[in-house]
Design a protein around this motif. Structure first.
Motif, mmCIF file in Angstrom:
data_model
loop_
_atom_site.group_PDB
_atom_site.id
_atom_site.type_symbol
_atom_site.label_atom_id
_atom_site.label_comp_id
_atom_site.label_asym_id
_atom_site.label_seq_id
_atom_site.Cartn_x
_atom_site.Cartn_y
_atom_site.Cartn_z
ATOM 1 N N PHE A 15 0.866 -0.744 0.174
ATOM 2 C CA PHE A 15 0.035 0.505 -0.107
ATOM 3 C C PHE A 15 0.887 1.200 -0.067
ATOM 4 O O PHE A 15 0.912 2.317 -0.727
ATOM 5 C CB PHE A 15 -0.703 -0.402 1.222
ATOM 6 N N LEU A 16 1.729 1.400 0.942
ATOM 7 C CA LEU A 16 2.930 2.764 0.858
ATOM 8 C C LEU A 16 2.914 2.832 -0.176
ATOM 9 O O LEU A 16 3.589 4.176 -0.640
ATOM 10 C CB LEU A 16 3.417 2.294 1.838
ATOM 11 N N ASN A 17 3.604 2.005 -0.991
ATOM 12 C CA ASN A 17 4.877 1.646 -2.031
ATOM 13 C C ASN A 17 4.111 2.061 -3.538
ATOM 14 O O ASN A 17 4.616 3.194 -3.704
ATOM 15 C CB ASN A 17 6.156 0.501 -2.101
ATOM 16 N N TYR A 18 2.710 1.583 -3.202
ATOM 17 C CA TYR A 18 2.010 2.479 -3.689
ATOM 18 C C TYR A 18 1.177 3.343 -4.070
ATOM 19 O O TYR A 18 1.747 4.476 -5.525
ATOM 20 C CB TYR A 18 0.647 1.162 -4.034
ATOM 21 N N THR A 19 0.840 3.682 -2.962
ATOM 22 C CA THR A 19 0.657 5.275 -2.491
ATOM 23 C C THR A 19 1.901 6.360 -3.371
ATOM 24 O O THR A 19 1.505 7.427 -3.851
ATOM 25 C CB THR A 19 -0.478 5.175 -1.636
ATOM 26 N N ILE A 20 2.766 5.783 -2.591
ATOM 27 C CA ILE A 20 4.433 7.161 -2.878
ATOM 28 C C ILE A 20 4.427 7.257 -4.050
ATOM 29 O O ILE A 20 4.445 8.417 -5.049
ATOM 30 C CB ILE A 20 5.120 6.390 -1.763
ATOM 31 N N ASP A 21 4.797 5.691 -5.083
ATOM 32 C CA ASP A 21 5.441 6.029 -5.749
ATOM 33 C C ASP A 21 4.794 6.451 -7.161
ATOM 34 O O ASP A 21 5.236 6.729 -8.110
ATOM 35 C CB ASP A 21 5.586 4.287 -6.164
ATOM 36 N N GLU A 22 3.415 5.983 -6.710
ATOM 37 C CA GLU A 22 2.703 6.117 -8.038
ATOM 38 C C GLU A 22 1.770 7.434 -7.584
ATOM 39 O O GLU A 22 1.216 7.783 -8.758
ATOM 40 C CB GLU A 22 1.306 4.939 -8.171
ATOM 41 N N LEU A 23 1.129 7.905 -6.393
ATOM 42 C CA LEU A 23 -0.107 8.728 -6.902
ATOM 43 C C LEU A 23 0.498 10.319 -6.316
ATOM 44 O O LEU A 23 -0.052 10.795 -6.387
ATOM 45 C CB LEU A 23 -0.641 8.294 -5.723
ATOM 46 N N ARG A 24 2.394 9.883 -5.460
ATOM 47 C CA ARG A 24 2.504 10.692 -5.321
ATOM 48 C C ARG A 24 1.613 12.096 -4.521
ATOM 49 O O ARG A 24 1.656 13.585 -4.940
ATOM 50 C CB ARG A 24 3.308 11.581 -6.325
ATOM 51 N N PRO A 25 0.872 11.811 -3.510
ATOM 52 C CA PRO A 25 0.498 12.642 -2.914
ATOM 53 C C PRO A 25 0.795 14.016 -1.956
ATOM 54 O O PRO A 25 2.504 13.573 -1.355
ATOM 55 C CB PRO A 25 0.062 11.969 -1.263
ATOM 56 N N ASP A 26 0.723 15.123 -1.803
ATOM 57 C CA ASP A 26 1.293 15.856 -0.686
ATOM 58 C C ASP A 26 1.123 15.572 0.569
ATOM 59 O O ASP A 26 2.375 15.770 0.972
ATOM 60 C CB ASP A 26 0.558 16.978 -0.956
ATOM 61 N N PHE A 27 -0.110 14.926 1.123
ATOM 62 C CA PHE A 27 0.966 13.851 2.876
ATOM 63 C C PHE A 27 -0.080 12.880 2.792
ATOM 64 O O PHE A 27 -1.084 12.830 2.000
ATOM 65 C CB PHE A 27 0.272 15.346 4.094
ATOM 66 N N PHE A 28 0.010 12.562 3.795
ATOM 67 C CA PHE A 28 -1.457 11.535 4.066
ATOM 68 C C PHE A 28 -1.894 11.812 5.941
ATOM 69 O O PHE A 28 -1.227 12.361 6.865
ATOM 70 C CB PHE A 28 -0.108 10.160 4.679
ATOM 71 N N LEU A 29 -2.495 11.101 5.823
ATOM 72 C CA LEU A 29 -3.691 11.308 7.389
ATOM 73 C C LEU A 29 -4.076 9.832 7.604
ATOM 74 O O LEU A 29 -4.224 8.903 7.160
ATOM 75 C CB LEU A 29 -5.039 12.083 7.083
ATOM 76 N N TRP A 30 -3.521 9.633 8.680
ATOM 77 C CA TRP A 30 -3.014 8.377 9.129
ATOM 78 C C TRP A 30 -4.634 8.002 10.435
ATOM 79 O O TRP A 30 -3.661 8.639 11.596
ATOM 80 C CB TRP A 30 -1.983 7.750 9.887
#
Length: 582
Positions: A202-217
């Motif tokens: 999940f984290l690899n996909y969101t960071i590498d593919e979606l490149r969000p400005d930030f995360f809310l956890w």
């Protein structure tokens, strides 16, 4: 037995005395009698002997269904504190004798929610129109909740076990029978939690593919083995998630991360004793894991900057760098209806409601926009009703600042419309984010939000899901809010339109219910009784607090046993907020 007999005699005498003409509050001997009787009963019932008896019998009954290790941890560490604090609440001689008018003192000053509402809303400013400019540009952020990462998840273990948590390579009552449903590599739509490898994916996909400005956890990191009373194992999920983020040291990909605790961060689950030192280690551990990452070797800016605030009340308030967006995170244990340690008096625990009011006032004075992070949704069964009501009033008062509220906990893919107490205007929308874990028999899910870069208003969100029945599961964009409801914007006025479409369009309602729990089996099961499903879903969408929800479903306590139990708890264990004066 002699003490109980004497106490019974005094109880009888108290009832006779209650018929006297003289006001009971003036009869000090009756006050003393009431306190002595309740104190005597409490002393007998809340004793080491009772604890041993309850734990022994409870464990024997538990072992008829579950493994020995589950019962020997769960009964004394989770169930007994519920019984103990329940008895202490009911037999509290100071509060109970005053409430039945047998005692004049202490003076219990009621924190009237109507007075609170008037104080907050009497000077509420007019609603400001938020104007969007296409030239401002957009930004994206990822919201995920309830990861429940299980370090003991085992591929090819039993997913259809008879224990509280499955997909583990541990002895169970059904061992030796052969696997009925072997656990897959990436997880199972079963009573199982998330494999560490799936969170990493999940984290690899969101960071590498979606490149969000930030995360809310949004919290709940440990697995559902709530009987586990081991600090190292308990904190493993929170530390693993943090360490995976730390391994992604490229700030350009990671952006920022804003974490809050969930009720599962408490040990035992939901239990946090604010009066003793036995629970505070949890906030210290989370502060260490989440707040000390400002080194030259790793450019991960993992935020909770106000470390002392977080360590002392479990909350944080932080401006997103280079913007006027304030992100405020709340600590759920101060409002957790299942936290037995606040049953005695849940009045403004740690003054968090007061702290939140001051932070929102600061945002108003500085013309800041606000995102609120709350593990519990306001109308959920878990948020104590009096706390949730005041939270709702604060949202109403500072509606001009609040751009979004984000919650998890229920594992549901949904939202909650929060209307003003003054009129039918919508104060805010709470975004209920589905879970990464599969424990509620659903596929792992997360959301990606698109927001206006200048006003921080939500423009849309995409729902992503990992379909575990596929041979090679891949994260899939399932729908966007605007596309799902065929609406041009996600302005607040669009949400009642979405609810109306659900009521009027059965196929759309069916799809919504299917998405509610990640396209697992719970959706179709709910739809077997369509009127009940409609009542449950619509009431959850349009009720702004637990009081409203209970009224919406049809009775004071709710229309089913599950809601009924929480309704009783809300009314009797969490009655009015009061302040005692000698």
């Amino acid at each position: 037995m002699k003490r109980l007999f004497i106490a019974a005699i005094f109880c009888f005498g108290t009832v006779i005395a209650a018929t006297a003409d003289k006001p009971l509050a003036e009869e000090y001997f009756i006050c003393d009698m009431c306190r002595w009787v309740l104190g005597t009963f409490r002393g007998v019932l809340v004793s080491p002997f009772t604890a041993v008896f309850f734990n022994t019998v409870g464990s024997l009954i538990c072992k008829l269904r579950y493994e020995r290790t589950v019962c020997e941890e769960f009964i004394p560490n989770m169930l007994w504190p519920f019984v103990l604090n329940g008895l202490n609440r009911v037999l509290n001689e100071t509060i109970t004798c005053k409430q039945v008018n047998f005692c004049k003192y202490p003076l219990l000053i009621r924190d009237d929610e109507k007075v609170y509402t008037y104080r907050l809303l009497k000077d509420k400013p007019p609603r400001k129109e938020v104007k969007l400019d296409p030239d401002d540009g957009n930004f994206t952020f990822v919201v995920f909740a309830d990861a429940h990462v299980d370090q003991f998840y085992a591929e090819n273990s039993e997913a259809d076990c008879d224990q509280p948590l499955c997909c583990r390579a541990t002895p169970s009552a059904d061992s030796g029978l052969g696997l009925r449903n072997p656990a897959g590599k990436w997880g199972m739509v079963a009573r199982c939690d998330l494999p560490p490898a799936t969170f990493d994916y999940f984290l690899n996909y969101t960071i590498d593919e979606l490149r969000p400005d930030f995360f809310l956890w949004l919290g709940d990191n440990s697995p559902h083995d709530v009987w586990n009373i081991n600090k190292t194992k308990h904190m493993w999920g929170s530390r693993h998630i943090a360490n995976v983020f730390k391994g992604k040291g490229d700030y350009g990909k990671l952006g920022r991360v804003y974490p809050i605790a969930g009720n599962h961060e408490a040990m035992p689950c939901d239990s946090f004793d604010f009066s003793k030192n036995s629970s505070w280690w949890i906030l210290e551990e989370l502060t260490e894991a989440w707040g000390n990452w400002y080194t030259d070797k790793c450019n991960v800016h993992f935020l909770i900057i106000a470390k002392e605030t977080f360590k002392s009340i479990g909350c944080f308030s932080q401006l997103h760098p280079g913007t006027n967006l304030r992100i405020i995170g709340l600590f759920p244990l101060v409002s957790d209806m299942m936290n037995p340690y606040i049953w005695g008096n849940s009045t403004n625990i740690l003054n968090v409601i007061s702290w939140l009011e001051s932070e929102l006032k600061l945002a108003e004075e500085n013309n800041e926009s606000v995102y609120l992070l709350s593990h519990f949704s306001i109308n959920s069964y878990f948020m104590a009703a009096q706390w949730g009501y005041r939270f709702r009033i604060l949202i109403d008062r500072y509606a001009n600042q609040i751009r979004g509220i984000f919650s998890g906990h229920t594992h549901e893919d949904s939202f909650e419309i929060i209307k003003s107490k003054l009129n039918e205007d919508i104060s805010a929308v709470l975004h209920m984010v589905p879970s990464l874990t599969t424990y509620s028999q659903q596929n792992p899910s997360f959301r990606v939000y698109v927001a206006d870069r200048k006003t921080f208003s939500i423009l849309d969100y995409d729902q992503y899901r990992l379909y575990l029945n596929e041979t090679s599961p891949r994260w899939t964009r399932v729908y966007s809010f605007r596309d799902f409801f065929k609406i041009p914007t996600v302005a607040y006025s669009s949400y009642p339109v979405a609810v109306a479409k659900l009521k009027a369009t059965p196929p759309l309602f069916d799809r919504f219910v299917s998405n509610l729990w990640g396209e697992g089996p719970r959706g179709p099961a709910l739809l077997q009784n369509r009127p009940s499903a409609m009542n449950f879903v619509i009431c959850r969408l349009v009720s702004a607090d637990l009081f409203e929800y209970l009224r919406c479903v049809g009775t004071d306590y709710g229309s089913d046993e599950y809601v009924f139990g929480y309704g009783i708890l809300a009314k009797y264990m969490y009655s009015d907020w009061v302040y005692a004066y000698p």
